[in-house]
Design an enzyme around this catalytic site. Structure first.
Site, short mmCIF file in Angstrom:
data_model
loop_
_atom_site.label_atom_id
_atom_site.label_comp_id
_atom_site.label_asym_id
_atom_site.label_seq_id
_atom_site.Cartn_x
_atom_site.Cartn_y
_atom_site.Cartn_z
N GLY A 90 -2.66 -3.77 -26.56
CA GLY A 90 -3.98 -4.14 -26.08
C GLY A 90 -4.19 -5.65 -26.10
O GLY A 90 -4.07 -6.28 -27.14
N GLY A 125 -9.49 -8.40 -29.68
CA GLY A 125 -8.80 -8.25 -30.95
C GLY A 125 -7.32 -8.51 -30.86
O GLY A 125 -6.74 -9.25 -31.66
N VAL A 175 1.11 2.51 -22.59
CA VAL A 175 1.51 3.25 -23.78
C VAL A 175 0.89 4.64 -23.74
O VAL A 175 -0.32 4.79 -23.59
CB VAL A 175 1.09 2.52 -25.07
CG1 VAL A 175 1.48 3.33 -26.30
CG2 VAL A 175 1.72 1.13 -25.12
N GLU A 231 -28.87 -6.46 -19.00
CA GLU A 231 -28.37 -7.62 -18.25
C GLU A 231 -28.09 -7.26 -16.80
O GLU A 231 -28.41 -8.04 -15.88
CB GLU A 231 -27.11 -8.16 -18.94
CG GLU A 231 -27.41 -8.82 -20.28
CD GLU A 231 -26.18 -9.41 -20.95
OE1 GLU A 231 -26.33 -10.41 -21.66
OE2 GLU A 231 -25.07 -8.86 -20.75
N ASP A 233 -12.53 -1.75 -31.16
CA ASP A 233 -13.32 -0.56 -30.85
C ASP A 233 -12.65 0.73 -31.28
O ASP A 233 -13.31 1.74 -31.52
CB ASP A 233 -13.61 -0.49 -29.35
CG ASP A 233 -14.53 -1.61 -28.88
OD1 ASP A 233 -15.03 -2.37 -29.73
OD2 ASP A 233 -14.73 -1.73 -27.66
#
Length: 437
Positions: A12, A16, A80, A172, A302
């Site tokens: 990913g 992070g 993956v 938003e 997450d």
């Protein structure tokens, strides 16, 4: 004989994963960053792509460019599909197998439709770059369809937009969509005889539930000033191609249903043998983000069900993911000599909440920074500075800043072309991306 360098694989390239790779850069490990896409996307600005203010390339940055010249960080585009913890292998699409010594799972999240298949089939999400482009094309297509329609009721249906979810993304986008309609309708679509109707549906009793009631009420007033209808205390019960039915019984004729009502861990979280939290189904981790019984495997962002100081799970936001990425990178570096240790000396992770913010159109935003709350122009300027600072790449920062300035001065949303890429079907094209975006 030189000791073999450990291979750290990070799944990913979101907030992070990217921060973890940066922390490991230049260290005594070989780092491989794996993602199904070859870019990192600045997701807080996806709604501006969807509302015709920014181009996709303005908020996305090639991962290989981030680590160009890095002595030990490499990137591989792969999807993956399965992890073999015993063999320490990732099994990817196309029968690709990637081995690791230590693994960091930072696969992120996806839109949560809470099991409602009808809504999932009908609604448009706003969680990925492709979804933002799809939504932009759809909205522009609605304008064209309404302009070509002679029946007033049918025209109104094309010009009605239901946005589910009153969190930062929904608020938003509603503000940006209202401004877009105001800017382009009068001059460019004289054939549209009805006013656009934008409805925000929120299940709680206020917008921006993570903020104080004062800020939530301010956001509601600002949206209403832009002509947006706000419906709180109810949810969407069902939807089809022509209508959206709320739980309170109201039926709205609309061709557009935008879903921003929640997210869930990416499908990679559904790995057998891995314990998940009961409510959110995020991967259970210890105070150092390690999976239970897997001292060489970490989960961050997450996808990880890490608890905060109050006993709740860390929010699914970019800030906790970035802090977790940096922490795990430091943790791996500190324990390279003995990654199997069960009593590490590194202190447990503590999340530092630096605040949250959301913008509600021109000159209006809400910011909660510790005990300080800001609204209006001051909050809007703070929002601008923070988002420009965290964008990757000087080119992206300059282009985004220029686009904002152009829109602010000339009241113009220049990115209004309806375009769709056709997937190449070449004999030797690699199939790297799965059907799930």
């Amino acid at each position: 004989m030189a000791e073999k360098r450990q291979r750290v694989v990070i799944v990913g390239a979101g907030f992070g994963g990217l921060e973890c790779a940066k922390k490991l850069e230049g260290g005594p490990t070989d780092v491989l960053l794996v993602d199904r896409h070859n870019y990192h996307v600045f997701s807080p600005l996806l709604y501006q792509v969807a509302s015709s203010l920014l181009n996709p390339s303005d908020i996305a940055y090639p991962v290989r460019r981030v680590f160009a010249g890095s002595p030990n960080v490499r990137f591989r585009q792969a999807d993956v599909q399965r992890i073999d913890f015993e063999a320490r292998e990732l099994h990817c699409a196309g029968e690709v197998v990637i081995g690791y010594d230590q693994l960091v799972i930072a696969a992120g999240s996806t839109t949560n439709f809470f099991g409602n298949r009808a809504i999932e089939h009908r609604a448009l999400g706003l969680k990925s770059l492709s979804e933002a482009l799809q939504l932009r094309n759809h909205i522009l297509g609605c304008l064209e369809a309404a302009s070509a329609c002679e029946d007033r009721d049918e025209q109104q249906a094309w010009m009605t937009f239901v946005i589910v979810g009153g969190g930062p993304t929904g608020v938003e986008y509603a503000g940006a969509l209202a401004e877009l309609m105001k800017l382009v309708l009068e001059g460019e679509y004289p054939g549209i005889a009805v006013s656009p109707r934008i409805v925000v549906v929120e299940g709680r009793d206020q917008l921006l539930g993570a903020f104080s009631k004062k800020l939530g009420d301010y956001a509601e007033r600002r949206l209403e000033k832009l002509g947006v209808e706000v419906v709180t205390g109810t949810v969407v019960a069902s939807a089809d191609d022509r209508t959206v039915t709320l739980k309170n019984g109201e039926v709205i004729e609309a061709r557009t249903l935008v879903w921003s009502a929640g997210v869930k861990p990416a499908s990679l979280a559904a790995i057998e043998r891995v314990p998940h939290t009961e409510r959110s189904r995020r991967i259970e981790v210890d105070p150092h983000f390690r999976l239970r019984g897997e001292s060489r495997v970490f989960a961050i962002g997450d996808i990880a069900g890490k608890q905060d100081a109050d006993g709740g799970e860390l929010p699914m936001l970019s800030a906790p993911a970035m802090q977790a990425g940096r922490y795990v990178g430091e943790f791996i570096m500190a324990h390279l000599s003995d990654p199997e240790t069960e009593s590490p000396t590194t202190a447990p992770f503590r999340y530092l909440d630096k605040g949250t913010m959301a913008t509600i159109g021109r000159n209006a935003a809400v910011c909660s920074l510790g005990g300080l709350e800001m609204t209006g122009l001051l909050g809007w300027l703070a929002w601008l500075l923070v988002h420009i600072y965290y964008l990757i790449g000087y080119r992206n920062r300059l282009v985004v800043l220029w686009s904002w300035a152009w829109n602010y001065i000339w009241y113009d949303r220049p990115v209004r072309i309806i375009t769709r890429a056709k997937r190449a079907r070449l004999p030797h094209s690699p199939e790297l991306v799965s059907s799930e975006d």
